[in-house]
Design a protein around this motif. Structure first.
Motif, PDB file in Angstrom:
ATOM      1  N   VAL A  17     -77.250  44.828  38.774  1.00  0.00           N
ATOM      2  CA  VAL A  17     -76.429  43.349  38.546  1.00  0.00           C
ATOM      3  C   VAL A  17     -76.761  42.883  37.207  1.00  0.00           C
ATOM      4  N   GLY A  18     -75.690  42.002  36.834  1.00  0.00           N
ATOM      5  CA  GLY A  18     -75.991  41.295  35.563  1.00  0.00           C
ATOM      6  C   GLY A  18     -75.626  41.580  33.949  1.00  0.00           C
ATOM      7  N   ASN A  19     -74.306  41.897  33.951  1.00  0.00           N
ATOM      8  CA  ASN A  19     -73.572  41.907  32.681  1.00  0.00           C
ATOM      9  C   ASN A  19     -74.605  42.903  31.583  1.00  0.00           C
ATOM     10  N   VAL A  20     -74.726  44.069  31.958  1.00  0.00           N
ATOM     11  CA  VAL A  20     -75.587  45.013  31.201  1.00  0.00           C
ATOM     12  C   VAL A  20     -74.581  45.936  30.569  1.00  0.00           C
ATOM     13  N   VAL A  21     -74.852  46.609  29.398  1.00  0.00           N
ATOM     14  CA  VAL A  21     -74.181  47.678  28.941  1.00  0.00           C
ATOM     15  C   VAL A  21     -74.785  48.886  28.910  1.00  0.00           C
ATOM     16  N   ILE A  22     -74.291  49.841  29.609  1.00  0.00           N
ATOM     17  CA  ILE A  22     -74.878  51.164  29.590  1.00  0.00           C
ATOM     18  C   ILE A  22     -73.984  51.735  28.573  1.00  0.00           C
ATOM     19  N   GLU A  23     -74.688  52.420  27.522  1.00  0.00           N
ATOM     20  CA  GLU A  23     -73.898  53.226  26.582  1.00  0.00           C
ATOM     21  C   GLU A  23     -74.428  54.640  26.399  1.00  0.00           C
ATOM     22  N   GLY A  24     -73.262  55.385  26.341  1.00  0.00           N
ATOM     23  CA  GLY A  24     -73.643  56.947  26.262  1.00  0.00           C
ATOM     24  C   GLY A  24     -73.819  57.109  24.696  1.00  0.00           C
ATOM     25  N   GLU A  25     -74.001  58.531  24.583  1.00  0.00           N
ATOM     26  CA  GLU A  25     -74.306  59.118  23.079  1.00  0.00           C
ATOM     27  C   GLU A  25     -73.336  60.040  22.744  1.00  0.00           C
ATOM     28  N   ARG A  26     -71.998  59.825  23.023  1.00  0.00           N
ATOM     29  CA  ARG A  26     -70.826  60.942  22.838  1.00  0.00           C
ATOM     30  C   ARG A  26     -70.924  60.792  21.325  1.00  0.00           C
ATOM     31  N   GLU A  27     -70.983  59.784  20.514  1.00  0.00           N
ATOM     32  CA  GLU A  27     -70.563  59.832  19.152  1.00  0.00           C
ATOM     33  C   GLU A  27     -71.673  60.732  18.474  1.00  0.00           C
ATOM     34  N   GLU A  28     -72.942  60.397  19.206  1.00  0.00           N
ATOM     35  CA  GLU A  28     -74.100  60.979  18.456  1.00  0.00           C
ATOM     36  C   GLU A  28     -74.800  62.402  19.218  1.00  0.00           C
ATOM     37  N   HIS A  29     -73.741  62.859  20.092  1.00  0.00           N
ATOM     38  CA  HIS A  29     -74.295  64.113  20.771  1.00  0.00           C
ATOM     39  C   HIS A  29     -74.495  65.167  19.967  1.00  0.00           C
ATOM     40  N   ILE A  30     -75.653  66.107  20.202  1.00  0.00           N
ATOM     41  CA  ILE A  30     -75.639  67.213  19.453  1.00  0.00           C
ATOM     42  C   ILE A  30     -75.369  68.556  20.189  1.00  0.00           C
ATOM     43  N   GLY A  31     -74.251  69.112  19.798  1.00  0.00           N
ATOM     44  CA  GLY A  31     -73.902  70.220  20.529  1.00  0.00           C
ATOM     45  C   GLY A  31     -72.419  69.887  21.063  1.00  0.00           C
ATOM     46  N   GLU A  32     -71.604  70.907  21.696  1.00  0.00           N
ATOM     47  CA  GLU A  32     -70.140  70.762  22.342  1.00  0.00           C
ATOM     48  C   GLU A  32     -70.212  71.244  23.467  1.00  0.00           C
ATOM     49  N   LYS A  33     -71.178  71.628  24.299  1.00  0.00           N
ATOM     50  CA  LYS A  33     -71.088  72.265  25.610  1.00  0.00           C
ATOM     51  C   LYS A  33     -71.245  71.187  26.580  1.00  0.00           C
ATOM     52  N   GLY A  34     -70.512  71.286  27.857  1.00  0.00           N
ATOM     53  CA  GLY A  34     -70.474  70.394  28.944  1.00  0.00           C
ATOM     54  C   GLY A  34     -69.617  69.201  28.657  1.00  0.00           C
ATOM     55  N   GLU A  35     -69.367  68.765  29.983  1.00  0.00           N
ATOM     56  CA  GLU A  35     -68.651  67.340  29.937  1.00  0.00           C
ATOM     57  C   GLU A  35     -69.313  66.562  31.358  1.00  0.00           C
ATOM     58  N   TRP A  36     -70.350  66.587  31.553  1.00  0.00           N
ATOM     59  CA  TRP A  36     -70.917  65.841  32.592  1.00  0.00           C
ATOM     60  C   TRP A  36     -72.226  65.030  32.336  1.00  0.00           C
ATOM     61  N   GLY A  37     -72.156  64.364  31.259  1.00  0.00           N
ATOM     62  CA  GLY A  37     -73.096  63.235  30.893  1.00  0.00           C
ATOM     63  C   GLY A  37     -72.460  61.931  31.314  1.00  0.00           C
ATOM     64  N   PHE A  38     -73.376  61.555  32.500  1.00  0.00           N
ATOM     65  CA  PHE A  38     -72.726  60.236  33.184  1.00  0.00           C
ATOM     66  C   PHE A  38     -73.739  59.086  32.841  1.00  0.00           C
ATOM     67  N   GLY A  39     -73.150  57.801  33.094  1.00  0.00           N
ATOM     68  CA  GLY A  39     -73.671  56.603  32.962  1.00  0.00           C
ATOM     69  C   GLY A  39     -74.373  56.300  33.847  1.00  0.00           C
ATOM     70  N   ILE A  40     -73.760  56.254  35.276  1.00  0.00           N
ATOM     71  CA  ILE A  40     -74.370  56.178  36.466  1.00  0.00           C
ATOM     72  C   ILE A  40     -73.716  57.313  37.348  1.00  0.00           C
ATOM     73  N   SER A  41     -74.907  57.867  37.939  1.00  0.00           N
ATOM     74  CA  SER A  41     -74.600  59.007  39.073  1.00  0.00           C
ATOM     75  C   SER A  41     -75.043  58.645  40.445  1.00  0.00           C
ATOM     76  N   ILE A  42     -74.184  58.662  41.270  1.00  0.00           N
ATOM     77  CA  ILE A  42     -74.399  58.221  42.671  1.00  0.00           C
ATOM     78  C   ILE A  42     -74.094  59.440  43.615  1.00  0.00           C
ATOM     79  N   ARG A  43     -74.996  59.756  43.849  1.00  0.00           N
ATOM     80  CA  ARG A  43     -75.005  61.312  44.769  1.00  0.00           C
ATOM     81  C   ARG A  43     -75.772  61.114  46.114  1.00  0.00           C
ATOM     82  N   GLY A  44     -75.170  61.218  47.495  1.00  0.00           N
ATOM     83  CA  GLY A  44     -75.922  61.358  48.698  1.00  0.00           C
ATOM     84  C   GLY A  44     -76.823  60.152  48.896  1.00  0.00           C
ATOM     85  N   SER A  45     -76.334  58.913  48.524  1.00  0.00           N
ATOM     86  CA  SER A  45     -76.879  57.670  48.492  1.00  0.00           C
ATOM     87  C   SER A  45     -76.138  56.693  49.631  1.00  0.00           C
ATOM     88  N   GLU A  46     -76.672  55.597  50.000  1.00  0.00           N
ATOM     89  CA  GLU A  46     -76.016  54.561  51.002  1.00  0.00           C
ATOM     90  C   GLU A  46     -76.585  53.033  50.427  1.00  0.00           C
TER      91      GLU A  46
END
Length: 271
Positions: free
Chosen positions: A94-123
């Protein structure tokens, strides 16, 4: 939940150009080991190794002062999570955070699964006032783990998602999800490139009691909202999706529904 610590006490200092991942993780782990509580982030930029991730634990609140940025360091991986919420209960950001990825600086071309927040199997997960931008994959991903094939009781209020490569929000498997007042723009780079994509990967996954309230989507290369149920064919679980007020979905809604999928997709206030 009275236990409150600042990441500064663990030598995670903003704006010093030093990787803060391990220091932040130590703060989270210490609070979790005492039963839970709040981890505070003073204003400033914190550098995060998204391959290691900030790993949330049970009963943890991450509370951000306005002006806080979690900035992913460049990497060459096809998948990562800046914040990982896997197999836990009772956690919030909570609270006005910016989560910033690195797509502009990414090293390489493979994949498409770089996530900001990943929620799996959670409650019982709550996100509020979070901006996520420039991720190599999705801003937010909600799905399953090998041990639990859905997440449950997920609330996302007033998120802003901008310029992420694959999706703004991917909804793969969830029971009781509420997304309120999302703003999602400029998703581009890897298909489906949609604002919100509700798309299970297999018939054992779930889309139950999903509510999307007052979405704003614009300039996403795919659709503003995509509902793709092709992999639910033959599922024993009924779909239940409600979308409230479509007037600000500027880039369209598309539904893929094969035969032998049961349940309802309901639109309230359609424009």
């Amino acid at each position: 939940m009275k236990n409150i610590v600042s990441v500064k006490n663990y030598k995670a200092l903003p704006n010093d150009n030093i990787d803060d991942t391990l220091s932040i993780q130590k703060a989270i782990d210490d609070v979790a080991s005492s039963g839970g509580g709040t981890v505070l982030f003073p204003e400033g930029v914190y550098l995060i190794d998204a391959v290691k991730s900030i790993i949330l634990r049970d009963n943890i609140i991450l509370k951000f002062n306005k002006g806080t940025i979690l900035k992913a360091l460049p990497n060459d991986k096809g998948s990562y999570e800046i914040v990982r919420v896997h197999g836990i209960k009772n956690a919030s950001l909570v609270g006005n955070v910016v989560i910033e990825g690195e797509r502009e600086e990414h090293i390489g071309e493979k994949g498409e699964w770089g996530f900001g927040i990943s929620i799996r199997g959670s409650e019982n997960i709550h996100l509020e006032n979070i901006t996520i931008k420039n991720c190599w994959g999705d801003g937010i991903y909600i799905g399953s783990t090998e041990k639990k094939n859905f997440s449950k009781n997920i609330t996302i209020k007033k998120p802003i998602l901008v310029n992420n490569q694959r999706q703004g929000i991917s909804v793969i498997s969830v029971i009781n999800l509420k997304i309120v007042n999302p703003i999602i723009m400029d998703t581009n780079g890897k298909a489906p490139e949609s604002g919100i994509d509700l798309e299970p990967n297999k018939p054992t996954e779930r889309l139950e009691s999903v509510k999307i309230i007052n979405p704003f989507t614009e300039n996403n290369n795919g659709k503003g909202i995509l509902i793709n149920l092709k992999y639910l064919q033959g599922s024993e679980f009924a779909v239940s999706i409600k979308i409230y007020d479509t007037k600000n979905v500027k880039d369209g809604i598309h539904i893929v529904k094969p035969n032998n999928v049961k349940g309802t997709v309901e639109f309230i206030k359609v424009y």
